[in-house]
Motif scaffolding. Structure first.
Motif, PDB file in Angstrom:
ATOM      1  N   GLY A 191      53.904  27.277  35.596  1.00  8.91           N
ATOM      2  CA  GLY A 191      54.159  28.271  34.565  1.00  8.91           C
ATOM      3  C   GLY A 191      54.547  27.599  33.265  1.00  8.91           C
ATOM      4  O   GLY A 191      54.583  26.367  33.149  1.00  8.91           O
ATOM      5  N   GLU A 192      54.832  28.402  32.272  1.00 10.52           N
ATOM      6  CA  GLU A 192      55.247  27.870  30.981  1.00 10.52           C
ATOM      7  C   GLU A 192      56.514  27.048  31.160  1.00 10.52           C
ATOM      8  O   GLU A 192      57.484  27.499  31.750  1.00 10.52           O
ATOM      9  CB  GLU A 192      55.494  29.027  30.004  1.00 10.52           C
ATOM     10  N   ARG A 193      56.495  25.817  30.630  1.00 10.29           N
ATOM     11  CA  ARG A 193      57.571  24.870  30.900  1.00 10.29           C
ATOM     12  C   ARG A 193      58.951  25.407  30.544  1.00 10.29           C
ATOM     13  O   ARG A 193      59.914  25.276  31.310  1.00 10.29           O
ATOM     14  CB  ARG A 193      57.310  23.581  30.115  1.00 10.29           C
ATOM     15  N   SER A 194      59.075  26.028  29.371  1.00 11.75           N
ATOM     16  CA  SER A 194      60.384  26.530  28.957  1.00 11.75           C
ATOM     17  C   SER A 194      60.861  27.647  29.879  1.00 11.75           C
ATOM     18  O   SER A 194      62.051  27.728  30.212  1.00 11.75           O
ATOM     19  CB  SER A 194      60.326  27.033  27.516  1.00 11.75           C
ATOM     20  N   ALA A 195      59.940  28.514  30.314  1.00 12.68           N
ATOM     21  CA  ALA A 195      60.318  29.604  31.217  1.00 12.68           C
ATOM     22  C   ALA A 195      60.723  29.053  32.585  1.00 12.68           C
ATOM     23  O   ALA A 195      61.680  29.539  33.205  1.00 12.68           O
ATOM     24  CB  ALA A 195      59.166  30.589  31.356  1.00 12.68           C
ATOM     25  N   VAL A 196      60.006  28.039  33.062  1.00 14.09           N
ATOM     26  CA  VAL A 196      60.362  27.417  34.348  1.00 14.09           C
ATOM     27  C   VAL A 196      61.736  26.769  34.262  1.00 14.09           C
ATOM     28  O   VAL A 196      62.569  26.899  35.163  1.00 14.09           O
ATOM     29  CB  VAL A 196      59.295  26.382  34.751  1.00 14.09           C
ATOM     30  N   ASP A 197      61.993  26.070  33.145  1.00 12.24           N
ATOM     31  CA  ASP A 197      63.303  25.429  32.978  1.00 12.24           C
ATOM     32  C   ASP A 197      64.428  26.460  32.963  1.00 12.24           C
ATOM     33  O   ASP A 197      65.512  26.217  33.497  1.00 12.24           O
ATOM     34  CB  ASP A 197      63.319  24.609  31.687  1.00 12.24           C
ATOM     35  N   ASP A 198      64.176  27.607  32.349  1.00 16.85           N
ATOM     36  CA  ASP A 198      65.191  28.670  32.339  1.00 16.85           C
ATOM     37  C   ASP A 198      65.507  29.132  33.756  1.00 16.85           C
ATOM     38  O   ASP A 198      66.665  29.398  34.097  1.00 16.85           O
ATOM     39  CB  ASP A 198      64.709  29.859  31.499  1.00 16.85           C
ATOM     40  N   VAL A 199      64.469  29.219  34.588  1.00 16.69           N
ATOM     41  CA  VAL A 199      64.676  29.641  35.979  1.00 16.69           C
ATOM     42  C   VAL A 199      65.433  28.574  36.757  1.00 16.69           C
ATOM     43  O   VAL A 199      66.371  28.868  37.508  1.00 16.69           O
ATOM     44  CB  VAL A 199      63.322  29.937  36.655  1.00 16.69           C
ATOM     45  N   LEU A 200      65.061  27.307  36.570  1.00 13.98           N
ATOM     46  CA  LEU A 200      65.654  26.224  37.355  1.00 13.98           C
ATOM     47  C   LEU A 200      67.073  25.884  36.913  1.00 13.98           C
ATOM     48  O   LEU A 200      67.853  25.335  37.697  1.00 13.98           O
ATOM     49  CB  LEU A 200      64.786  24.966  37.257  1.00 13.98           C
ATOM     50  N   ARG A 201      67.406  26.208  35.667  1.00 12.98           N
ATOM     51  CA  ARG A 201      68.708  25.811  35.127  1.00 12.98           C
ATOM     52  C   ARG A 201      69.867  26.351  35.962  1.00 12.98           C
ATOM     53  O   ARG A 201      70.902  25.719  36.086  1.00 12.98           O
ATOM     54  CB  ARG A 201      68.805  26.273  33.677  1.00 12.98           C
ATOM     55  N   ASP A 202      69.690  27.514  36.510  1.00 13.33           N
ATOM     56  CA  ASP A 202      70.745  28.113  37.331  1.00 13.33           C
ATOM     57  C   ASP A 202      70.154  28.546  38.670  1.00 13.33           C
ATOM     58  O   ASP A 202      70.408  29.635  39.159  1.00 13.33           O
ATOM     59  CB  ASP A 202      71.352  29.312  36.582  1.00 13.33           C
ATOM     60  N   TRP A 203      69.373  27.639  39.263  1.00 17.03           N
ATOM     61  CA  TRP A 203      68.572  28.018  40.418  1.00 17.03           C
ATOM     62  C   TRP A 203      69.409  28.411  41.628  1.00 17.03           C
ATOM     63  O   TRP A 203      69.048  29.336  42.368  1.00 17.03           O
ATOM     64  CB  TRP A 203      67.619  26.886  40.798  1.00 17.03           C
ATOM     65  N   GLU A 204      70.514  27.738  41.871  1.00 13.80           N
ATOM     66  CA  GLU A 204      71.301  28.049  43.068  1.00 13.80           C
ATOM     67  C   GLU A 204      71.745  29.509  43.060  1.00 13.80           C
ATOM     68  O   GLU A 204      71.644  30.207  44.073  1.00 13.80           O
ATOM     69  CB  GLU A 204      72.514  27.122  43.150  1.00 13.80           C
ATOM     70  N   ARG A 205      72.240  29.978  41.928  1.00 12.76           N
ATOM     71  CA  ARG A 205      72.670  31.378  41.850  1.00 12.76           C
ATOM     72  C   ARG A 205      71.467  32.304  41.915  1.00 12.76           C
ATOM     73  O   ARG A 205      71.476  33.315  42.632  1.00 12.76           O
ATOM     74  CB  ARG A 205      73.421  31.612  40.531  1.00 12.76           C
ATOM     75  N   ILE A 206      70.409  31.958  41.196  1.00 10.27           N
ATOM     76  CA  ILE A 206      69.213  32.805  41.172  1.00 10.27           C
ATOM     77  C   ILE A 206      68.601  32.905  42.568  1.00 10.27           C
ATOM     78  O   ILE A 206      68.161  33.976  42.988  1.00 10.27           O
ATOM     79  CB  ILE A 206      68.186  32.240  40.177  1.00 10.27           C
ATOM     80  N   PRO A 293      67.323  20.166  35.270  1.00 11.43           N
ATOM     81  CA  PRO A 293      67.210  21.367  36.119  1.00 11.43           C
ATOM     82  C   PRO A 293      66.314  21.149  37.334  1.00 11.43           C
ATOM     83  O   PRO A 293      66.589  21.667  38.416  1.00 11.43           O
ATOM     84  CB  PRO A 293      66.615  22.419  35.165  1.00 11.43           C
ATOM     85  N   ARG A 294      65.234  20.370  37.171  1.00  8.35           N
ATOM     86  CA  ARG A 294      64.346  20.100  38.296  1.00  8.35           C
ATOM     87  C   ARG A 294      65.070  19.294  39.365  1.00  8.35           C
ATOM     88  O   ARG A 294      64.915  19.544  40.563  1.00  8.35           O
ATOM     89  CB  ARG A 294      63.099  19.348  37.824  1.00  8.35           C
ATOM     90  N   ALA A 295      65.850  18.310  38.939  1.00  7.25           N
ATOM     91  CA  ALA A 295      66.582  17.478  39.898  1.00  7.25           C
ATOM     92  C   ALA A 295      67.600  18.319  40.663  1.00  7.25           C
ATOM     93  O   ALA A 295      67.732  18.205  41.882  1.00  7.25           O
ATOM     94  CB  ALA A 295      67.272  16.330  39.172  1.00  7.25           C
ATOM     95  N   ARG A 296      68.323  19.165  39.940  1.00  9.81           N
ATOM     96  CA  ARG A 296      69.328  20.007  40.589  1.00  9.81           C
ATOM     97  C   ARG A 296      68.671  20.973  41.568  1.00  9.81           C
ATOM     98  O   ARG A 296      69.145  21.167  42.687  1.00  9.81           O
ATOM     99  CB  ARG A 296      70.111  20.774  39.528  1.00  9.81           C
TER     100      ARG A 296
END
Length: 526
Positions: A191-206, A293-296
């Motif tokens: 997906g769009e890189r910025s949108a993916v990063d937004d999702v991954l930034r708080d992935w555990e909660r999401i 975010p990807r690493a986390r």
């Protein structure tokens, strides 16, 4: 009952239709349930209409058979609730000039949306409008489903990698796509890189919240087969209707399972995820902060940690991963180019990074399958950079570790090395390798070795002798022994080398100059 694969309109969407608005609709009960899907619209005046329904219908009635019977009115609502109707629409008129309180109270208790129309309204127009829209939606959803299935099957047939399939899915869904294992660790994204990063930034909660309602655009499908699940695909923030998103996710899941069954890659998805992340870190093409975010999301602890970058030769990723698990060390493992495998350890700040790296290297050599060292190419070589406490410093650390590993590969096979090789252990060879691409160094190497590089016979016969002679500290006996020649034969070859190069190898400065040139030449060739 309404199924997730059937495209539907919500009660709210139907009430917003122009034809419905002309009837002046008013929601008198169940206002919190207006997002229920409507699979069909059904006109019925029968008091026992519930037995005729299969779920998901919006029932239109004038209530002519219910007037004057309060118990029948309450039972009518209860029967619709039991039949899982989506809503009931009551046309006010002769039977009910005002919303009946009994029906309103029963609908509110059941959570069933109840709407009254204050102006006369031809039910036939509403059924025609809604049914045609539902048919068009279903056709569009099925067409999209088949288009996605065809596209993904074509990619699988041509041997496309997992990322290419995910890019195709993201293109159709117009939202970030995430593939996880059952522990919610992210294996791949698209997906769009910025949108993916937004999702991954708080992935555990999401990820925890993604187990809830799909009404917020989180559409999931299980990955697996034969009763065993091993992952999930998630459409994150899908903007279309849930049913179409469900079809899309199901088609995507089918294709990903098929891709994995057919062995679309020699590496597991977990390995591909680690390889993609570590390759991006080593290359520096993507800033380290953007990769955090990807690493986390991949399960690597990153908060208040000490990172130990390693580069390993002579050992595959599978064995490295096994040893990490045996030692309980969190980290990522990925095979890079030229036989080097990168390892990034993530340790608590109070752990001894150097001691643990040494313990890891020692255990690696004693692990079954490691085998005793039989020369540089077959022995495990573990190179390390100094530990980093900042994530932004990790890429430079990985590059340093790889540089050390490559320098060791170019060193003599009998060189005594520690369990973990560091920059301080490769000395001059490491420095020359760092400078190998400098034009001045390249020119120096060619100029100093010109007499041996101008002829194939000299390069094949004399250059190896010169390399061993200098690497052994100009030890003639050792050089003769390693090349299986007599000392007189070695003397003749050394004399030929000196004549071709125009140097005296007994002179320390001239020998050092030739040694540096040879190191630069070897580094450039590799």
């Amino acid at each position: 009952m309404t199924t997730a694969s059937e495209p539907a309109l919500s009660v709210r969407q139907i009430l917003a239709l122009e034809r419905v608005l002309a009837g002046e609709p008013e929601v008198v009960a169940g206002a919190g349930q207006l997002d229920r899907p409507v699979r069909w619209v059904h006109v019925a005046e029968a008091a026992d209409v519930g037995v005729m329904l299969s779920g998901g219908e919006m029932v239109l009635t004038t209530g002519v058979l219910l007037a004057g019977d309060r118990e029948a009115q309450a039972e009518y609502i209860r029967s619709l609730h039991r039949a899982e109707a989506s809503a009931v629409v009551l046309g006010l008129g002769r039977a009910f000039p005002a919303p009946p309180e009994v029906m309103c109270r029963a609908a509110e208790r059941c959570g069933l949306p109840m709407v009254v129309l204050h102006r006369p309204f031809p039910f036939a127009e509403l059924t025609e409008e809604v049914q045609s829209r539902l048919v068009r939606r279903k056709f569009a959803a099925v067409s999209l489903s088949e288009a996605v299935r065809t596209a993904l099957t074509g990619l699988i047939t041509t041997g496309a990698p997992l990322q290419r399939l995910l890019d195709e899915i993201a293109g159709h869904s117009a939202c970030p796509v995430v593939v996880t294992n059952l522990a919610h660790r992210v294996l791949a994204t698209a997906g769009e890189r910025s949108a993916v990063d937004d999702v991954l930034r708080d992935w555990e909660r999401i990820a925890r919240q993604a187990g809830g309602s799909e009404g917020d655009g989180w559409v999931r499908a299980e990955l697996g087969g034969r009763g065993e699940h091993w992952g999930r695909i998630v459409l994150c923030g899908y903007r279309g209707d849930t049913a179409t998103g469900r079809l899309l996710a199901d088609r995507a899941a089918e294709s990903l399972v098929l891709h994995r069954m057919l062995g679309g890659s020699a590496h597991s998805w977990e390995e591909q995820s680690a390889q993609s992340l570590l390759t991006d870190l080593v290359s520096g093409a993507v800033p380290a902060r953007q990769l955090l975010p990807r690493a986390r999301a991949a399960g690597l602890p990153v908060n208040r940690r000490t990172f130990v970058p390693l580069a390993v030769r002579g050992v595959g990723a599978a064995r490295l991963t096994r040893v990490l698990r045996l030692l309980g060390l969190p980290g990522l493992v990925a095979e890079l180019a030229d036989g080097v495998t990168a390892v990034l350890l993530s340790l608590a700040r109070d752990q001894d990074a150097e001691a643990l790296a040494t313990h890891f290297a020692t255990r690696l050599r004693t692990e079954p399958g490691g085998g005793p060292p039989r020369g540089r190419e077959s022995a495990a070589v573990v190179a390390a950079a100094d530990a980093r406490t900042g994530w932004d410093d990790v890429p430079a650390g990985l590059r340093e570790a790889r540089h050390v590993a490559d320098s060791v590969a170019e060193s003599p096979a009998d060189l005594d090395l520690p369990a973990v090789v560091r920059l301080r252990d490769v000395h001059l060879r490491g420095l020359v390798r760092l400078l190998r691409d400098d034009p001045h160094v390249q020119s120096f190497a060619e100029r100093e070795l010109d007499g041996l590089l101008c002829g194939a016979d000299a390069e094949a016969e004399l250059l190896p002798v010169l390399r061993t002679y200098l690497a052994t500290g100009r030890n003639k006996s050792r050089t003769a022994q390693l090349h299986h020649v007599s000392r007189p034969a070695l003397y003749r070859r050394l004399e030929s080398i000196e004549a071709r190069l125009g140097v005296d190898l007994d002179d320390f400065e001239q020998a050092a100059s030739i040694h540096i040139a040879l190191l630069a030449h070897d580094a450039q060739q590799r």
